[in-house]
Design a protein around this motif. Sequence first.
Motif, PDB file in Angstrom:
ATOM      1  N   MET A  19       0.423  -1.258  -0.403  1.00 54.57           N
ATOM      2  CA  MET A  19       0.222   0.062  -0.518  1.00 54.57           C
ATOM      3  C   MET A  19       0.607   1.094   0.091  1.00 54.57           C
ATOM      4  O   MET A  19       1.350   1.894  -0.665  1.00 54.57           O
ATOM      5  N   GLY A  20       1.919   1.386   1.157  1.00 54.45           N
ATOM      6  CA  GLY A  20       2.738   2.819   0.418  1.00 54.45           C
ATOM      7  C   GLY A  20       3.557   2.467  -0.754  1.00 54.45           C
ATOM      8  O   GLY A  20       3.800   3.580  -0.496  1.00 54.45           O
ATOM      9  N   ASN A  21       4.373   1.715  -0.689  1.00 52.64           N
ATOM     10  CA  ASN A  21       4.455   1.833  -2.523  1.00 52.64           C
ATOM     11  C   ASN A  21       4.019   2.050  -3.865  1.00 52.64           C
ATOM     12  O   ASN A  21       3.893   2.575  -4.880  1.00 52.64           O
ATOM     13  N   LYS A  22       2.465   2.073  -3.574  1.00 52.48           N
ATOM     14  CA  LYS A  22       1.565   2.635  -4.614  1.00 52.48           C
ATOM     15  C   LYS A  22       1.733   3.836  -4.212  1.00 52.48           C
ATOM     16  O   LYS A  22       1.156   4.843  -4.992  1.00 52.48           O
ATOM     17  N   LEU A  23       2.010   4.793  -3.063  1.00 54.07           N
ATOM     18  CA  LEU A  23       1.901   6.299  -3.084  1.00 54.07           C
ATOM     19  C   LEU A  23       3.490   6.809  -4.190  1.00 54.07           C
ATOM     20  O   LEU A  23       4.119   5.758  -4.662  1.00 54.07           O
ATOM     21  N   PRO A  24       3.256   8.071  -4.687  1.00 56.76           N
ATOM     22  CA  PRO A  24       3.617   8.550  -5.776  1.00 56.76           C
ATOM     23  C   PRO A  24       5.510   8.132  -4.969  1.00 56.76           C
ATOM     24  O   PRO A  24       5.857   7.918  -4.065  1.00 56.76           O
ATOM     25  N   HIS A  25       6.131   8.307  -5.756  1.00 59.20           N
ATOM     26  CA  HIS A  25       7.917   9.462  -5.100  1.00 59.20           C
ATOM     27  C   HIS A  25       8.034   9.923  -4.449  1.00 59.20           C
ATOM     28  O   HIS A  25       6.981  10.524  -4.518  1.00 59.20           O
ATOM     29  N   PRO A  26       8.837   9.769  -3.138  1.00 56.97           N
ATOM     30  CA  PRO A  26       8.118  10.867  -2.283  1.00 56.97           C
ATOM     31  C   PRO A  26       8.970  12.609  -2.686  1.00 56.97           C
ATOM     32  O   PRO A  26       8.744  12.870  -2.355  1.00 56.97           O
ATOM     33  N   ILE A  27       9.795  12.288  -3.951  1.00 62.55           N
ATOM     34  CA  ILE A  27       9.230  13.912  -4.391  1.00 62.55           C
ATOM     35  C   ILE A  27       8.330  14.830  -4.407  1.00 62.55           C
ATOM     36  O   ILE A  27       8.024  14.978  -3.735  1.00 62.55           O
ATOM     37  N   THR A  28       7.533  13.548  -5.086  1.00 61.37           N
ATOM     38  CA  THR A  28       6.379  14.092  -6.344  1.00 61.37           C
ATOM     39  C   THR A  28       5.335  14.182  -4.502  1.00 61.37           C
ATOM     40  O   THR A  28       4.622  14.624  -4.076  1.00 61.37           O
ATOM     41  N   LEU A  29       5.493  13.347  -3.451  1.00 69.51           N
ATOM     42  CA  LEU A  29       4.292  12.952  -2.457  1.00 69.51           C
ATOM     43  C   LEU A  29       5.318  14.218  -1.611  1.00 69.51           C
ATOM     44  O   LEU A  29       3.822  14.882  -1.191  1.00 69.51           O
ATOM     45  N   PHE A  30       6.223  15.083  -1.734  1.00 70.86           N
ATOM     46  CA  PHE A  30       6.252  16.127  -0.376  1.00 70.86           C
ATOM     47  C   PHE A  30       5.169  16.966  -1.144  1.00 70.86           C
ATOM     48  O   PHE A  30       4.975  18.024  -0.625  1.00 70.86           O
ATOM     49  N   PHE A  31       5.677  17.076  -2.779  1.00 70.29           N
ATOM     50  CA  PHE A  31       5.211  18.407  -3.650  1.00 70.29           C
ATOM     51  C   PHE A  31       3.337  18.335  -3.206  1.00 70.29           C
ATOM     52  O   PHE A  31       2.584  19.439  -2.857  1.00 70.29           O
ATOM     53  N   ILE A  32       2.977  16.846  -3.589  1.00 69.65           N
ATOM     54  CA  ILE A  32       1.909  16.951  -2.884  1.00 69.65           C
ATOM     55  C   ILE A  32       1.039  17.457  -1.774  1.00 69.65           C
ATOM     56  O   ILE A  32       0.294  17.706  -1.217  1.00 69.65           O
ATOM     57  N   PHE A  33       2.079  16.968  -0.976  1.00 70.16           N
ATOM     58  CA  PHE A  33       1.298  17.149   1.021  1.00 70.16           C
ATOM     59  C   PHE A  33       2.004  18.704   0.619  1.00 70.16           C
ATOM     60  O   PHE A  33       1.076  19.679   1.143  1.00 70.16           O
ATOM     61  N   VAL A 348      17.212  16.973  -4.222  1.00 67.48           N
ATOM     62  CA  VAL A 348      15.583  17.645  -5.467  1.00 67.48           C
ATOM     63  C   VAL A 348      14.378  17.480  -4.219  1.00 67.48           C
ATOM     64  O   VAL A 348      13.292  18.389  -3.639  1.00 67.48           O
ATOM     65  N   LEU A 349      14.439  16.310  -3.635  1.00 63.99           N
ATOM     66  CA  LEU A 349      13.891  16.134  -2.080  1.00 63.99           C
ATOM     67  C   LEU A 349      14.087  17.324  -1.150  1.00 63.99           C
ATOM     68  O   LEU A 349      12.826  17.279  -0.684  1.00 63.99           O
ATOM     69  N   ALA A 350      15.032  17.252  -1.041  1.00 65.90           N
ATOM     70  CA  ALA A 350      15.388  18.264  -0.145  1.00 65.90           C
ATOM     71  C   ALA A 350      14.339  19.222  -0.096  1.00 65.90           C
ATOM     72  O   ALA A 350      13.641  20.116   0.765  1.00 65.90           O
ATOM     73  N   GLN A 355       9.966  23.615   1.445  1.00 61.33           N
ATOM     74  CA  GLN A 355       8.232  23.841   1.407  1.00 61.33           C
ATOM     75  C   GLN A 355       7.231  23.392   1.687  1.00 61.33           C
ATOM     76  O   GLN A 355       6.304  23.631   2.609  1.00 61.33           O
ATOM     77  N   PHE A 356       7.094  21.627   1.832  1.00 64.67           N
ATOM     78  CA  PHE A 356       6.302  21.100   2.461  1.00 64.67           C
ATOM     79  C   PHE A 356       6.383  21.372   4.046  1.00 64.67           C
ATOM     80  O   PHE A 356       5.563  22.319   4.705  1.00 64.67           O
ATOM     81  N   VAL A 357       7.622  21.290   4.963  1.00 66.39           N
ATOM     82  CA  VAL A 357       7.450  21.721   6.360  1.00 66.39           C
ATOM     83  C   VAL A 357       7.514  23.172   6.225  1.00 66.39           C
ATOM     84  O   VAL A 357       6.761  23.647   7.511  1.00 66.39           O
ATOM     85  N   ALA A 358       7.938  23.579   5.809  1.00 65.37           N
ATOM     86  CA  ALA A 358       7.657  25.865   6.070  1.00 65.37           C
ATOM     87  C   ALA A 358       6.281  25.584   5.781  1.00 65.37           C
ATOM     88  O   ALA A 358       6.151  26.512   6.959  1.00 65.37           O
ATOM     89  N   TYR A 359       5.451  25.073   5.016  1.00 65.35           N
ATOM     90  CA  TYR A 359       4.148  25.632   5.042  1.00 65.35           C
ATOM     91  C   TYR A 359       3.655  25.214   6.209  1.00 65.35           C
ATOM     92  O   TYR A 359       2.779  25.779   6.717  1.00 65.35           O
ATOM     93  N   PHE A 360       3.608  23.780   6.479  1.00 66.25           N
ATOM     94  CA  PHE A 360       2.514  23.679   7.249  1.00 66.25           C
ATOM     95  C   PHE A 360       3.223  23.997   8.611  1.00 66.25           C
ATOM     96  O   PHE A 360       2.591  24.329   9.262  1.00 66.25           O
ATOM     97  N   ASN A 361       4.327  24.559   9.082  1.00 64.58           N
ATOM     98  CA  ASN A 361       4.849  25.852  10.534  1.00 64.58           C
ATOM     99  C   ASN A 361       3.923  27.002   9.834  1.00 64.58           C
ATOM    100  O   ASN A 361       3.573  27.517  10.984  1.00 64.58           O
ATOM    101  N   ILE A 443      10.195   6.717  13.910  1.00 63.04           N
ATOM    102  CA  ILE A 443      10.679   5.705  12.257  1.00 63.04           C
ATOM    103  C   ILE A 443       9.949   5.835  11.345  1.00 63.04           C
ATOM    104  O   ILE A 443       9.928   4.539  10.319  1.00 63.04           O
ATOM    105  N   ILE A 444       8.507   5.569  11.527  1.00 67.16           N
ATOM    106  CA  ILE A 444       7.517   5.343  10.738  1.00 67.16           C
ATOM    107  C   ILE A 444       6.901   6.499  10.124  1.00 67.16           C
ATOM    108  O   ILE A 444       5.451   6.694   9.938  1.00 67.16           O
ATOM    109  N   THR A 445       6.808   8.004  10.090  1.00 63.54           N
ATOM    110  CA  THR A 445       6.225   8.974   9.599  1.00 63.54           C
ATOM    111  C   THR A 445       7.306  10.131   8.788  1.00 63.54           C
ATOM    112  O   THR A 445       8.532  10.034   8.906  1.00 63.54           O
ATOM    113  N   PRO A 446       6.836   9.682   7.231  1.00 62.72           N
ATOM    114  CA  PRO A 446       7.607  10.285   6.587  1.00 62.72           C
ATOM    115  C   PRO A 446       7.735  12.389   6.270  1.00 62.72           C
ATOM    116  O   PRO A 446       8.527  12.072   5.765  1.00 62.72           O
TER     117      PRO A 446
END
Length: 509
Positions: A19-33, A348-350, A355-361, A443-446
């Motif tokens: 289920m987790g690997n059906k998610l988009p690539h981590p880079i894409t996922l953070f942009f989605i977040f 690239v992932l960073a 952006q996501f972490v900054a927006y959330f804060n 260890i279980i939170t992206p």
Amino acid sequence: MIQQRRSVVQRSLDAIEQMGNKLPHPITLFFIFAFLVVIISALFSAMGIMVEDPRNEGEILTVKNLLSADGIQYMFTSAVDNFTGFAPLGTVLVTMLGIGIAERSGLISTMLRGLVTSVPRQLLTATLVFAGIMSSMAADAGYVVLTPLGAVLFAALGRHPLAGLAAAFAGVSAGYSANLLLTSLDPLLGSLTQQAAATYDQAYAETINLAMNYYFMIVSVFVLTLVGTYVTDKIVEPRLGSYDGGIQAEEVNKLKPEEKKGLIGAGIAFIVTCAVLALLIVPEWGPLRGPEGEIVNSPFFMSLVPVILIMFLVPGLVYGIITKNITTDKDVADQMSDTMATMGAYIVLAFAAGQFVAYFNETNMGIILAIRGAEFIESTGFTGIPLILTFMVVAGFINLFIGSASAKWAIMAPVFVPMMMHLGYSPELTQAAYRIADSTTNIITPLMPYFAIVIAFAQKYDKKVGIGTLIATMLPYSIAFSIVWVVMLVIWLLLGIDLGPGSPIHYTR
């Protein structure tokens, strides 16, 4: 029967991974977040969601709308700062400069080949978990040093490298609060606990010391080392299966004369480097000591990244020169450049994660979530052990969204420390419960800042590794550490043992 239960566990982890690997690539996922944060911030702002900030009496926190004129302006003007200010970025890149020289000069591989002939195989996992737990002395450096080294070491032994990575990651992150020595986390959280306790009992707050959880955390090191070893050897590695890419035993046993000479030279260089650094730290006049000669929270702790860079760089240079893998300064520059070239995906992932972490804060959504969680516990009416367990569940849940231990505690301590004191539980106990919940869910939170770099390290050995793979691999550690650590705390509570020097379980005026 035991085998059947294990099969159920393995199938459950496989399902989580799929289920987790059906998610988009981590880079894409953070942009989605990041995009979702923008949309949700507009909705929550329109709904008028707000809370009173327990840190500042009378101050109201509202959700900032990132689709407003000010919000859009913020997103455009802060994009570069969000990237360069992403906490792990500089730590990872600077550290990798030193590790790159040690790796590409051949020092690390030669050390590993020598190590596997001298370290009993059955003690390797425990040593790796223990080293990970102890790495919290070096703040976050364990993430970028031990996790990749754990993978390389296991691969050198013909074991699955992801199991080595997982063992190190579990020690570094899930065991972050435990240590045989005081770390920078102790005064960081302790000062917030003292401040919160003072709102209920100023006199008692003045008796609280920053080593309030020291005894409990010392015992935790050994307990978690045993648990992490068991989980790695009996659950994680069997599930991952065999690995065929490691160095074979015949290759391991063959160290050339120049390699042995290089190791001796690197060892001497390492000792000399440590001695020079000690001169900056040990004497009372040492420039890396604190203003009153203190070590904790001193300039030394603030400069661990360049210290690690130097401690890898110098021995790596000496080894390379002796073995003639480094002959000119151009070789050094090329090796550093090659190392940085492998970090392109992480950079690239960073950017996306920053952006996501900054927006959330910026939207205050994380803080509001934490405060709402605290209010929920207060409304349950629980007392005793159920209250403590409920508090830990909420703290762990909040940790899935807010990575900073001090930021969460700054929000939660003013609510829960006085509440627990009112029910007869000491601030020391409340802080210990918080530290357990905060560590075991790292260890279980992206959304944990270093989660991305761990995935990048894992993908060196398996390109298919995604968020689901890492979460499924680390979930057994999270569950096992949580259960054992909670049982430890309950035993401590029932026996009334001090958590640290002069730090009782129960609060009395």
